[in-house]
Scaffold this active site. Sequence first.
Site, short mmCIF file in Angstrom:
data_model
loop_
_atom_site.label_atom_id
_atom_site.label_comp_id
_atom_site.label_asym_id
_atom_site.label_seq_id
_atom_site.Cartn_x
_atom_site.Cartn_y
_atom_site.Cartn_z
CG ASN A 1 -10.52 -12.44 7.48
OD1 ASN A 1 -11.17 -12.70 8.50
ND2 ASN A 1 -9.36 -13.02 7.20
CD1 TRP A 2 -15.03 -7.82 9.30
CD2 TRP A 2 -16.51 -8.24 10.93
NE1 TRP A 2 -16.20 -7.21 8.96
CE2 TRP A 2 -17.14 -7.44 9.95
CE3 TRP A 2 -17.25 -8.62 12.06
CZ2 TRP A 2 -18.47 -7.03 10.06
CZ3 TRP A 2 -18.57 -8.20 12.16
CH2 TRP A 2 -19.17 -7.42 11.17
CE LYS A 3 -6.80 -10.90 8.67
NZ LYS A 3 -5.39 -10.68 8.38
CG HIS B 1 -6.49 -16.15 6.19
ND1 HIS B 1 -5.37 -15.79 6.90
CD2 HIS B 1 -6.97 -15.01 5.62
CE1 HIS B 1 -5.18 -14.48 6.75
NE2 HIS B 1 -6.13 -14.00 5.98
CD GLU C 1 -4.18 -13.81 9.71
OE1 GLU C 1 -5.35 -13.96 10.11
OE2 GLU C 1 -3.76 -12.73 9.23
CD GLU D 1 -5.82 -12.68 2.17
OE1 GLU D 1 -6.38 -11.59 2.35
OE2 GLU D 1 -5.76 -13.58 3.03
N GLY E 1 -1.37 -7.31 6.94
CA GLY E 1 -1.23 -6.59 8.20
C GLY E 1 0.08 -5.85 8.35
CB SER F 1 -1.44 -3.79 3.34
OG SER F 1 -0.84 -4.38 4.48
N GLY G 1 -8.59 -7.09 5.41
CA GLY G 1 -8.50 -7.35 6.85
C GLY G 1 -8.76 -6.07 7.62
N GLY G 2 -7.68 -5.42 8.08
CA GLY G 2 -7.77 -4.23 8.92
C GLY G 2 -8.79 -3.20 8.47
P1 13P Z 1 -4.92 -6.85 6.01
O1 13P Z 1 -5.88 -6.18 5.05
O2 13P Z 1 -5.12 -6.41 7.43
O3 13P Z 1 -3.52 -6.80 5.54
O4 13P Z 1 -5.35 -8.41 6.02
C1 13P Z 1 -5.51 -9.07 4.83
C2 13P Z 1 -6.10 -10.41 5.11
O5 13P Z 1 -5.44 -11.27 5.66
C3 13P Z 1 -7.49 -10.64 4.74
O6 13P Z 1 -7.81 -11.99 4.84
#
Ligand code: 13P
Length: 250
Positions: A9-11, A96, A98, A168, A174, A213, A234-235
């Site tokens: 997920n590149w956000k 998600h 977020e 998640e 993050g 993470s 994510g990251g």
């Molecule tokens: P991180 O891997 O950056 O913690 O993000 C996880 C995430 O929200 C994937 O959708």
Amino acid sequence: MRKKIVAGNWKMNTTPAEGVELAKAVAAGTRNVDKSVNFIVAPPFTHLSEVMKVTRGTGVAVSAQNCADEAKGAYTGEVSAAMIASLGVEYVLLGHSERREYYGETSATLNKKMALAYANNLIPIYCIGEKLEEREAGKHFEVVKSQIEEVVFNLTAEEFSKLVIAYEPVWAIGTGKTATADQAQEIHAYIRSVLKGKFGEAADQTVILYGGSCNPSNAKELFSKEDVDGGLIGGASLKADDFIAIGESF
Ligand code: 13P
């Protein structure tokens, strides 16, 4: 045998040009990874068309990060499931944390999005997970149960058979603070038991991803657990090498 999936997920990161380079690097890197591992990248909407071009035929699938809760019309700024599907995109992330937190997505919104995703042959990756205060109050089981009951329980058996779930925990996203492999296994097994209560044995085939993470150093232990079928990253999905290394951790 359940499918193994690693989804990135590149956000809201990368320009379209950077995204194309990242997708190319992912596609090149996955060539040497065991074919049983399915890679998915989820770039921003603006990148989808170009990322589709460079991933076609490579085995890397593409996901959108969201879709509108209406089919079409006067909804300025929204992108419909039909628009996304018309590009050949296969998946869509829905719910998600977020989006729940910053854009007020509720189960009511998500039921509409799910229906539109299925109507357009997109496979939803439905995200669930508790906040820190909910975990600390011991309410994490209750929270994920409601997130499932209010949305997933409305699916038909046929729809459910395609669904991917991503657990998640919000406190791990993050933050660098990963759930331990045992914590992940405990709640993934619980999620599967809730799904089984409604859909029976079909839930044995449901792919349940862990997100929060997840990185090349902790993926192996997480993925070694019985009910952890892969990761939503994510990251670490913004670096092709790390993302591939996570895929090699099964
Ligand atoms: P991180 O891997 O950056 O913690 O993000 C996880 C995430 O929200 C994937 O959708």
